[in-house]
Design a protein around this motif. Structure first.
Motif, PDB file in Angstrom:
ATOM      1  N   LEU A  65       1.053  -1.265   0.157  1.00  0.00           N
ATOM      2  CA  LEU A  65      -0.065  -0.069  -0.046  1.00  0.00           C
ATOM      3  C   LEU A  65       0.999   1.256   0.042  1.00  0.00           C
ATOM      4  CD1 LEU A  65      -2.477  -1.103   2.594  1.00  0.00           C
ATOM      5  CD2 LEU A  65      -2.631  -1.567   0.105  1.00  0.00           C
ATOM      6  N   LYS A  66       0.821   2.043  -1.260  1.00  0.00           N
ATOM      7  CA  LYS A  66       1.646   3.176  -1.296  1.00  0.00           C
ATOM      8  C   LYS A  66       0.892   4.375  -1.724  1.00  0.00           C
ATOM      9  CE  LYS A  66       5.349   0.587  -0.378  1.00  0.00           C
ATOM     10  NZ  LYS A  66       6.232   0.953   0.743  1.00  0.00           N
ATOM     11  N   PRO A  67       1.002   5.491  -1.358  1.00  0.00           N
ATOM     12  CA  PRO A  67       0.391   6.666  -1.997  1.00  0.00           C
ATOM     13  C   PRO A  67       0.762   6.721  -3.470  1.00  0.00           C
ATOM     14  CG  PRO A  67       1.529   7.438   0.130  1.00  0.00           C
ATOM     15  CD  PRO A  67       1.978   5.881  -0.537  1.00  0.00           C
ATOM     16  N   GLY A  68      -0.273   6.955  -4.218  1.00  0.00           N
ATOM     17  CA  GLY A  68      -0.251   7.040  -5.843  1.00  0.00           C
ATOM     18  C   GLY A  68      -0.712   5.798  -6.234  1.00  0.00           C
ATOM     19  N   MET A  69      -0.830   4.542  -5.700  1.00  0.00           N
ATOM     20  CA  MET A  69      -1.392   3.339  -6.287  1.00  0.00           C
ATOM     21  C   MET A  69      -2.776   3.283  -6.474  1.00  0.00           C
ATOM     22  SD  MET A  69      -1.905   0.815  -2.765  1.00  0.00           S
ATOM     23  CE  MET A  69      -3.251   0.307  -3.547  1.00  0.00           C
ATOM     24  N   ARG A  70      -3.262   2.612  -7.409  1.00  0.00           N
ATOM     25  CA  ARG A  70      -4.474   2.414  -7.840  1.00  0.00           C
ATOM     26  C   ARG A  70      -5.420   1.741  -6.697  1.00  0.00           C
ATOM     27  NH1 ARG A  70      -4.304  -0.194 -12.818  1.00  0.00           N
ATOM     28  NH2 ARG A  70      -5.362  -2.109 -11.792  1.00  0.00           N
ATOM     29  N   LEU A  71      -6.379   2.271  -6.441  1.00  0.00           N
ATOM     30  CA  LEU A  71      -7.378   1.533  -5.421  1.00  0.00           C
ATOM     31  C   LEU A  71      -7.947   0.179  -5.870  1.00  0.00           C
ATOM     32  CD1 LEU A  71      -8.600   1.735  -2.480  1.00  0.00           C
ATOM     33  CD2 LEU A  71     -10.543   2.975  -3.666  1.00  0.00           C
ATOM     34  N   ASP A  72      -7.134  -0.721  -5.766  1.00  0.00           N
ATOM     35  CA  ASP A  72      -7.434  -2.114  -6.344  1.00  0.00           C
ATOM     36  C   ASP A  72      -7.605  -3.247  -5.382  1.00  0.00           C
ATOM     37  OD1 ASP A  72      -7.185  -4.343  -7.968  1.00  0.00           O
ATOM     38  OD2 ASP A  72      -5.480  -3.607  -9.188  1.00  0.00           O
ATOM     39  N   ASN A  73      -8.610  -3.993  -5.571  1.00  0.00           N
ATOM     40  CA  ASN A  73      -9.035  -4.995  -4.565  1.00  0.00           C
ATOM     41  C   ASN A  73      -7.981  -6.004  -4.524  1.00  0.00           C
ATOM     42  OD1 ASN A  73     -11.269  -3.922  -3.482  1.00  0.00           O
ATOM     43  ND2 ASN A  73     -12.795  -5.080  -4.874  1.00  0.00           N
ATOM     44  N   GLN A  74      -7.119  -6.349  -5.822  1.00  0.00           N
ATOM     45  CA  GLN A  74      -6.222  -7.424  -5.910  1.00  0.00           C
ATOM     46  C   GLN A  74      -5.018  -7.046  -4.812  1.00  0.00           C
ATOM     47  OE1 GLN A  74      -5.244  -8.782  -9.753  1.00  0.00           O
ATOM     48  NE2 GLN A  74      -7.319  -9.622 -10.346  1.00  0.00           N
ATOM     49  N   THR A  75      -4.527  -5.625  -5.075  1.00  0.00           N
ATOM     50  CA  THR A  75      -3.666  -5.197  -4.193  1.00  0.00           C
ATOM     51  C   THR A  75      -4.058  -5.247  -2.688  1.00  0.00           C
ATOM     52  OG1 THR A  75      -2.938  -3.783  -5.819  1.00  0.00           O
ATOM     53  CG2 THR A  75      -1.969  -3.263  -3.635  1.00  0.00           C
ATOM     54  N   LEU A  76      -5.317  -4.922  -2.403  1.00  0.00           N
ATOM     55  CA  LEU A  76      -5.833  -5.035  -0.915  1.00  0.00           C
ATOM     56  C   LEU A  76      -5.599  -6.345  -0.644  1.00  0.00           C
ATOM     57  CD1 LEU A  76      -8.762  -2.645  -0.989  1.00  0.00           C
ATOM     58  CD2 LEU A  76      -6.244  -2.238  -0.684  1.00  0.00           C
ATOM     59  N   GLU A  77      -6.113  -7.338  -1.203  1.00  0.00           N
ATOM     60  CA  GLU A  77      -5.936  -8.751  -0.926  1.00  0.00           C
ATOM     61  C   GLU A  77      -4.750  -9.387  -0.796  1.00  0.00           C
ATOM     62  OE1 GLU A  77      -8.379 -10.914  -0.020  1.00  0.00           O
ATOM     63  OE2 GLU A  77      -9.741  -9.154  -0.161  1.00  0.00           O
ATOM     64  N   ALA A  78      -4.006  -8.746  -1.716  1.00  0.00           N
ATOM     65  CA  ALA A  78      -2.353  -9.272  -1.456  1.00  0.00           C
ATOM     66  C   ALA A  78      -1.644  -8.654  -0.082  1.00  0.00           C
ATOM     67  CB  ALA A  78      -1.570  -8.733  -2.799  1.00  0.00           C
ATOM     68  N   GLU A  79      -2.275  -7.447   0.173  1.00  0.00           N
ATOM     69  CA  GLU A  79      -1.638  -7.080   1.588  1.00  0.00           C
ATOM     70  C   GLU A  79      -2.375  -7.588   2.589  1.00  0.00           C
ATOM     71  OE1 GLU A  79       0.145  -4.136   3.934  1.00  0.00           O
ATOM     72  OE2 GLU A  79       0.546  -5.041   1.964  1.00  0.00           O
ATOM     73  N   ARG A  80      -3.506  -8.127   2.613  1.00  0.00           N
ATOM     74  CA  ARG A  80      -4.217  -8.932   3.649  1.00  0.00           C
ATOM     75  C   ARG A  80      -3.398 -10.317   3.871  1.00  0.00           C
ATOM     76  NH1 ARG A  80     -10.013  -8.596   4.475  1.00  0.00           N
ATOM     77  NH2 ARG A  80     -10.119 -10.901   4.036  1.00  0.00           N
ATOM     78  N   SER A  81      -3.175 -10.804   2.719  1.00  0.00           N
ATOM     79  CA  SER A  81      -2.224 -12.168   2.795  1.00  0.00           C
ATOM     80  C   SER A  81      -1.039 -11.885   3.193  1.00  0.00           C
ATOM     81  CB  SER A  81      -2.125 -12.719   1.578  1.00  0.00           C
ATOM     82  OG  SER A  81      -3.371 -12.904   0.864  1.00  0.00           O
TER      83      SER A  81
END
Length: 759
Positions: free
Chosen positions: A162-178
């Motif tokens: 999770l970085k400023p400037g990233m797209r609000l993407d569910n796949q990135t959020l799920e990867a961060e949860r993992s």
């Protein structure tokens, strides 16, 4: 065609349309979203195709309409009914795509569907996707009331996605949860799960900007147990090396024996059935250490490498204790937990008999009897004794005349779950699952041209480094080759050539290293890649000692026990990639490269170390050992027996499901073998960088396979496309393309029977 125009629409009701084609067109599509990924959210897809033909729909239409018994019912079951265009499902697909695009950060995306008929009775549906501007994250924050969990998440924040400037993407959020789940479970929060993580994105009045907050617990959580955020320390470890599948730890009674080894307790009914230090070496878990998921997984993997166990079951029981604080950290509350490991054994001894077809070169049969002992010295040593006998039908070059080749063998292997003769590697043993294999074997071969025996003894170390990589190192392997009979006509032929150096009794000592790698990529198209590489050297140590001791040569070569020893280096590389297009279709590509170079004490590679081409697993338009080397073709040997020092091969195969357990394949093969030594007098056999490409044989063909799950029966028919053979005094400098440059003959077609896929 009547078939394509009428039969295809046979079971399409009047007034309805067959869904003929689905198109997904994406405007301004970002590089991380594949078009195939969008197609997954289209609810209706046309009937599947095999090589541009709707084969399963065709099978379904062969049956009588409305009849579900007999042949018609069988055709309907193995076939595929027509996909009828549905406006409702099209609307649902539009909704699915919009939901998906919002989840990927495109909240203003548009999806427009267009349905039109290009041919009578057939409907094409086009989905036009306009992504629009993405919603970007301008700041990231944490909301974790528990100070202990907050401190551990914050320590690992440098690895956050999770970085400023990233797209609000569910796949990135799920990867961060993992990532956060793995990080906390490896820090002692063993009960933690990704379900305990939520996100809040504030976009109100911010246009295409969002403030993102990671929350533990999730903001909408109605129930949240404090056990999720407890950090555990292992209070005690109990190992049950003879656990019964129908008993739990609570079934242990006072008659069981208890032994403590290194602060770990072992409980068993009479005897442990294994030397306990062997189990102890496999443990990454230790009392008074933090309970980490990675240590649990590694311990389980290590225990299952012991051939004695089929299952390693872990039970964790919390102690009724409020928790205690580590002196080093006032926030580091630790809760004691007991770890019970139940090891369920496999049968210690068993026998197995087998009978199977063989396709190493020609069609044949092999029978075997194997005895296995999984705990020979009570240290999970795996002992195998295997006897086998096989027979092959070798076809003469001219006509349908066959002669049999027979092989008898006896092999004994003993595998230890550790490195023998190597010390001080306990940490290595816990991480990389090492093993040592000792092997001795005896083999007798009777072929039309010669009889020989091969005695082999060797030592091999093997280990896995994880993530699909495996290694094996053979520091010593000794092969004693004794040739007892050579056909006089065959000997007369090879005595005038370079091949005579291969057909001699000799000693082959080998040191080798092998590497294997396998990777599977998930997604819409599953891809499996396999890489195998090996390098081996022979005779260097024996040659050095012979030079040092100033031993005399015999017939130009140093000997050991009156046998000349071979000296060579050899390297192979084999890469295969399988891409599954859909449930019915897959494409497989393979490339093989190998080279062996004899030197010093050897004029030629030993027979078993030379390469051959053709056969059921090579260029299938030629018999085994009937292709090459280079542009050469032997016309004097009654049976194919061509070998070389270099091999290059590439294969491309399209595989598809037919019906029931039957599969089909279309394939193209290319390759050849070559010689290295200038002493090889076979015309056109030597490898030259400037001309080898003219000598690459090409073939194509079709195959049928029966996939029975535990093995595959295969029939492949190969046809020659380019024959590299150049006849003496022909005046040509390269081979010939069939049909275009020469006529097709019966020798240009080969039928192969095989077991298993060719690669």
């Amino acid at each position: 065609m009547v078939f394509s125009a009428c039969q295809t629409l046979k079971n399409v009701p009047e007034g309805d349309f067959l869904l003929d084609r689905v198109e997904v067109r994406a405007e301004d599509r970002p590089s991380d979203i594949a078009k195939d990924e969008l197609a997954r959210y289209v609810h209706q897809q046309p009937n599947g195709q095999i090589f541009f033909m709707r084969f399963h729909l065709w099978l379904y239409n062969l049956g009588k309409k409305g009849k579900e018994t007999g042949v018609s019912g069988w055709l309907h079951r193995i076939g595929e009914p027509p996909v009828i265009y549905s406006p409702a499902l099209t609307e649902q697909s539009v909704a699915n795509l919009q939901i998906y695009l919002k989840g990927r950060g495109f909240y203003s995306a548009e999806v427009v569907d267009t349905a039109y008929t290009r041919r009578h009775g057939r409907m094409t549906v086009r989905y036009t996707v306009r992504f629009g501007p993405p919603t970007l994250v301008d700041s990231v924050a944490l909301r974790i009331p528990d100070s202990l969990a907050h401190s551990y998440v914050e320590r690992q924040w440098a690895y956050s996605q999770l970085k400023p400037g990233m797209r609000l993407d569910n796949q990135t959020l799920e990867a961060e949860r993992s990532r956060v789940e793995g990080s906390l479970r490896n820090a002692g929060f063993y009960n933690f799960s990704a379900d305990a993580i939520g996100f809040v994105a504030d976009t109100l009045g911010r246009g295409h900007q969002a403030t993102l907050t990671l929350c533990i617990p999730p903001p909408n959580a109605t129930e949240f147990s404090d056990r999720v955020l407890r950090r555990y320390v292992i209070d005690s470890i109990n190992i049950y090396p003879k656990a019964a599948s129908n008993r739990s730890t609570s079934a242990v009674d006072s008659t069981w024996h208890v032994r403590t080894l290194g602060r770990v307790r072992y409980l068993y009914p009479s005897t442990p059935g294994i030397r306990l230090p062997v189990v102890a070496r496999m443990l990454r878990l230790q009392p008074d250490s933090v309970l980490r998921l990675s240590d649990v997984n590694r311990t389980q993997s290590n225990l299952l490498t012991l051939s004695l166990y089929r299952q390693a079951q872990f039970e964790f029981r919390e102690q009724q204790f409020a928790g205690w604080r580590s002196p080093a950290d006032s926030l580091n509350r630790l809760y004691p937990i007991t770890c019970n490991v139940l090891l369920h054994r496999m049968p210690v001894q068993n026998y197995q008999a087998g009978l199977m077809l063989t396709t190493s070169g020609a069609i044949g049969a092999e029978g075997s009897l194997t005895y296995t002992h999984r705990n020979l010295f009570y240290g999970a040593e795996l002992f195998e004794l295997r006897g086998q006998a096989s027979v092959e039908a070798l076809r003469k070059r001219q006509g349908l005349y066959f002669k049999t080749a027979m092989e008898l063998g006896l092999r004994a292997t003993l595998t230890f779950p550790q490195f023998l003769f190597v010390y001080g590697l306990n940490h290595f043993a816990q991480r990389y699952m090492p093993s040592t294999r000792l092997q001795v074997s005896w083999n007798y071969q009777r072929r039309p041209d010669y009889n020989r025996t091969l005695f082999t003894g060797g030592l091999t170390y093997a280990w896995n480094t994880g993530q699909g990589s495996s290694y094996s190192l053979t520091p010593v392997e000794v092969n004693v080759v004794k040739i007892f009979r050579i056909d006089p006509a065959f000997y007369e032929r090879i005595s005038r050539s370079y091949l005579a150096y291969s057909y001699i009794s000799q000693l082959v000592s080998i040191t080798g290293l092998n590497y294997g790698y396998q990777q599977q990529s998930s997604g819409n198209r599953l891809s499996t890649s396999t890489l195998r590489a090996s390098v081996e050297a022979s005779g260097n140590t024996l040659w050095a000692f012979s030079k040092l001791l100033k031993r005399k040569r015999r017939d130009g070569a140093y000997t050991v026990f009156d046998l000349p020893f071979s000296q060579f280096v050899r390297a192979d590389l084999n890469y295969a990639n399988k891409v599954r297009i859909d449930k019915s279709n897959a494409v497989v590509f393979r490339i093989f490269m190998g080279v062996g170079y004899p030197y010093a004490n050897s004029e030629a590679l030993p027979i078993e170390k030379q390469y051959y081409e053709g056969g059921a697993n090579g260029v299938r338009a030629w018999q085994a050992r009937d292709l090459g080397p280079g542009s050469y073709r032997d016309t004097e040997f009654a049976y194919p027996n061509q070998t070389g020092d270099i091999k290059l091969e590439a294969n491309l195969e399209y595989r598809f499901s037919l019906f029931w357990k039957l599969e089909g394949a279309l394939f193209v093969d290319a390759g050849n073998i070559w010689a290295i030594s200038r002493r090889d007098l076979r015309k056109g056999a030597i490898f030259h960088f400037s001309s080898f490409y003219k000598q690459v044989a090409m073939g194509y063909g079709v195959g049928v396979r029966m996939n029975l799950g535990f093995f595959v029966l295969r029939v492949d028919s190969g046809f020659r496309l380019y024959d590299p053979y150049v006849a003496p005094n022909s005046g040509r400098t390269r081979g010939q393309f069939l049909f275009a440059e020469r006529r097709f003959t019966t020798d240009d077609f080969v039928l192969h029977f095989g077991v298993g896929y060719p690669f």
